[in-house]
Write a protein that holds these residues in place. Structure first.
Motif, PDB file in Angstrom:
ATOM      1  N   GLN A  77       0.823  -1.209   0.000  1.00  0.00           N
ATOM      2  CA  GLN A  77       0.000   0.000   0.000  1.00  0.00           C
ATOM      3  C   GLN A  77       0.860   1.264   0.000  1.00  0.00           C
ATOM      4  OE1 GLN A  77      -4.104  -1.614   2.167  1.00  0.00           O
ATOM      5  NE2 GLN A  77      -2.636  -0.443   3.368  1.00  0.00           N
ATOM      6  N   ASP A  83      -5.633   0.494  -2.476  1.00  0.00           N
ATOM      7  CA  ASP A  83      -6.265  -0.415  -1.535  1.00  0.00           C
ATOM      8  C   ASP A  83      -5.935  -1.847  -1.952  1.00  0.00           C
ATOM      9  OD1 ASP A  83      -7.907  -1.532   0.399  1.00  0.00           O
ATOM     10  OD2 ASP A  83      -9.731  -1.301  -0.794  1.00  0.00           O
ATOM     11  N   TYR A  86      -7.614  -5.867   1.982  1.00  0.00           N
ATOM     12  CA  TYR A  86      -7.268  -6.655   3.170  1.00  0.00           C
ATOM     13  C   TYR A  86      -7.740  -5.947   4.423  1.00  0.00           C
ATOM     14  CZ  TYR A  86      -4.343  -8.791   6.830  1.00  0.00           C
ATOM     15  OH  TYR A  86      -3.894  -9.412   7.968  1.00  0.00           O
ATOM     16  N   ARG A  87      -8.313  -6.713   5.323  1.00  0.00           N
ATOM     17  CA  ARG A  87      -8.666  -6.171   6.625  1.00  0.00           C
ATOM     18  C   ARG A  87      -8.774  -7.294   7.642  1.00  0.00           C
ATOM     19  NH1 ARG A  87     -14.631  -5.354   4.789  1.00  0.00           N
ATOM     20  NH2 ARG A  87     -15.789  -6.663   6.252  1.00  0.00           N
ATOM     21  N   ARG A  88      -8.629  -6.921   8.904  1.00  0.00           N
ATOM     22  CA  ARG A  88      -8.721  -7.894   9.997  1.00  0.00           C
ATOM     23  C   ARG A  88      -9.815  -7.454  10.963  1.00  0.00           C
ATOM     24  NH1 ARG A  88      -2.939  -9.225  12.522  1.00  0.00           N
ATOM     25  NH2 ARG A  88      -2.699  -6.970  12.375  1.00  0.00           N
ATOM     26  N   GLU A  89     -10.934  -8.143  10.904  1.00  0.00           N
ATOM     27  CA  GLU A  89     -12.038  -7.921  11.829  1.00  0.00           C
ATOM     28  C   GLU A  89     -12.249  -9.138  12.709  1.00  0.00           C
ATOM     29  OE1 GLU A  89     -13.468  -5.004  12.021  1.00  0.00           O
ATOM     30  OE2 GLU A  89     -12.529  -4.160  10.223  1.00  0.00           O
ATOM     31  N   GLY A 149      -8.618 -12.588   9.316  1.00  0.00           N
ATOM     32  CA  GLY A 149      -8.831 -11.513   8.360  1.00  0.00           C
ATOM     33  C   GLY A 149      -9.316 -12.021   7.025  1.00  0.00           C
ATOM     34  N   ARG A 222     -18.524  -3.187  10.368  1.00  0.00           N
ATOM     35  CA  ARG A 222     -17.835  -4.307   9.736  1.00  0.00           C
ATOM     36  C   ARG A 222     -17.963  -5.543  10.616  1.00  0.00           C
ATOM     37  NH1 ARG A 222     -12.178  -2.056   7.068  1.00  0.00           N
ATOM     38  NH2 ARG A 222     -13.166  -0.949   5.330  1.00  0.00           N
TER      39      ARG A 222
END
Length: 346
Positions: A77, A83, A86-89, A149, A222
Motif C-alpha cells: 500500500q 487499496d 485486506y482487513r482484519r475484523e 482476516g 464491519r
C-alpha cells in the motif's frame, strides 16, 4: 540481474513477479486471464489457525503466510497508494453446541503460543455472536480469533500488478507462446497446469460462491469472517453484502458457468444463517482450484530452468504472497523462512 518469465497472472504469479522485480531482476508476466481463475472467485479468508488439517508442512506454510500478511500489505500500500482489499475484523468459528465449543476452543487456543499473531482467542456465546454480527442467526455459539482476516483477490491482484510494474516489470495480457527464453521460466498456471504436461500432476476442483445483499439491513459495522457449520464460510464483501460458499467438486472440466443445483444449495444456506433478512442475489462465481499430491502446494524445478508453483488449492490467497517472497529469495540464493525442499517432491 537475472531474467525471469512468469506464466500465469493470479496472486501466486503476481507475487513472485513482484518480489523478483523488487530484487532488481528483469521480469515479464504472461497472463491470458482464463475464466474461472481461482483468484477472482475466492473469498480470501486469512485464518489458518482454525484448520483441523494435520499436515505439518502445509500448516507451517499457511501459518507463516498469515504472519507475513500485515507486513506485506503495509509495504504494498505504501508503494502503490492502492487499496488491497485486506482487513482484519477477526473470525468466528460457529459450532453446534457448548460441548463442541469447548473442544474447538482448546484445539484453536493450543496453537496460540506458536502463533501470537492470532491475537485474542475466546469462546463467544450465542448472544455475543449476535452482537458482533447483528444480522446473523443466534442459534450457534462460537470461538473468536482476533487475528482472523480477509482479502479480496481481484483488488489485491490490481495492487500487486501496480507494484510489479513500478519496479520495472512487464505485464503482457496474452498466452505465452512457448518460445525458448533466456533465464528462468516460472509456471504459476493453477488448474491449467495440466497443459504443461510435466510433473507435478495437477488436478482441480470446481468451487462456487454466492454473493448476496441484505436488502433490509441497516447495519453499518464491519463484521468478522464466519466459519459456519461444515466447510462453509460467510464473508462480508461490502456494506450489507456477503459471500457464502463453498462447494467443492472434483472435475476435469474447465466450465465456469454456475450450476442451478449449487445456487439453490447456497441460497438455502444464506436463508439458514440470515433467517430474518430479505436476501437479494448479486451474482454467483465459479473458481477452479488446483491441487497437487497430498493437497500440498508444489514449489520447485520441473526441469532445468523451469520452476513450478502450483497446487495452492483453497489456501491460495492465504499462502501466495509469502510463496512469492520465498520463491524469489530461493531463486536469489538467499535464506528462506520455509524449507523449499519440503514442497519440491518430484
Amino acid at each position: 540481474m537475472a531474467r525471469f518469465t512468469v506464466v500465469g497472472g493470479g496472486i501466486a504469479g503476481a507475487s513472485t513477479a513482484y518480489h523478483l522485480a523488487k530484487s532488481g531482476h528483469q521480469v515479464t508476466v504472461y497472463d491470458r486471464a482464463d475464466t474461472g481463475q481461482a483468484t477472482d472467485a475466492s473469498a480470501g479468508i486469512i485464518c489458518p489457525w482454525i484448520s483441523q488439517r494435520r499436515n505439518k508442512k502445509w500448516y507451517r506454510l499457511v501459518k507463516e503466510s498469515a504472519k507475513y500478511y500485515p507486513e506485506f500489505i503495509a509495504q504494498l500500500q505504501e508503494e502503490t497508494g492502492l487499496d488491497t482489499g485486506y482487513r482484519r475484523e477477526g473470525s468466528i468459528s460457529l459450532v453446534k453446541d457448548d460441548h463442541i465449543q469447548n473442544l474447538a476452543f482448546e484445539r484453536i487456543q493450543s496453537k496460540q503460543a506458536d502463533a501470537p499473531e492470532m491475537g485474542d482467542v475466546r469462546k463467544v456465546s450465542r448472544e455475543e455472536v449476535k452482537r458482533m454480527h447483528p444480522n446473523l442467526t443466534d442459534l450457534y455459539p462460537g470461538v473468536y480469533v482476533e487475528g482472523g482476516g480477509q482479502v479480496k483477490g481481484a483488488i489485491l491482484l490490481k495492487a500487486l500488478k501496480a507494484g510489479f510494474m513500478k519496479y520495472g516489470g512487464e505485464w503482457i495480457n496474452a498466452d505465452y507462446d512457448g518460445q525458448s527464453v533466456d533465464g528462468t521460466l516460472i509456471y504459476t498456471t493453477g488448474a491449467w497446469g495440466i497443459e504443461q504436461r510435466h510433473e507435478p500432476g495437477v488436478r482441480h476442483q470446481r468451487s462456487e460462491v454466492l454473493h448476496f445483499r441484505l436488502a433490509d439491513s441497516q447495519n453499518n459495522d464491519r463484521t468478522p469472517v464466519i466459519m459456519a457449520l461444515g466447510p462453509i464460510y460467510i464473508v462480508e464483501m461490502g456494506l450489507n453484502q456477503y459471500a457464502i460458499g463453498t462447494t467443492h467438486e472434483d472435475t476435469e472440466s474447465f466450465e465456469a458457468i454456475p450450476s442451478q443445483e449449487n445456487y439453490e444449495y447456497l441460497r438455502g444456506l444464506a436463508h439458514r444463517y440470515f433467517p430474518d433478512s430479505e436476501i437479494e442475489d448479486v451474482r454467483m462465481m465459479v473458481g477452479l482450484k488446483p491441487y497437487t499430491r497430498d493437497f500440498l502446494p508444489f514449489l520447485g524445478y520441473a526441469k532445468e530452468n523451469v520452476f513450478v508453483i502450483n497446487g495452492m488449492g483453497a489456501t491460495g490467497l492465504t499462502a501466495s504472497p509469502l510463496v512469492g517472497r520465498e520463491v524469489a529469495r530461493y531463486l536469489n540464493n538467499e535464506e528462506t523462512t520455509l524449507d523449499i525442499n519440503d514442497y519440491s517432491y518430484i
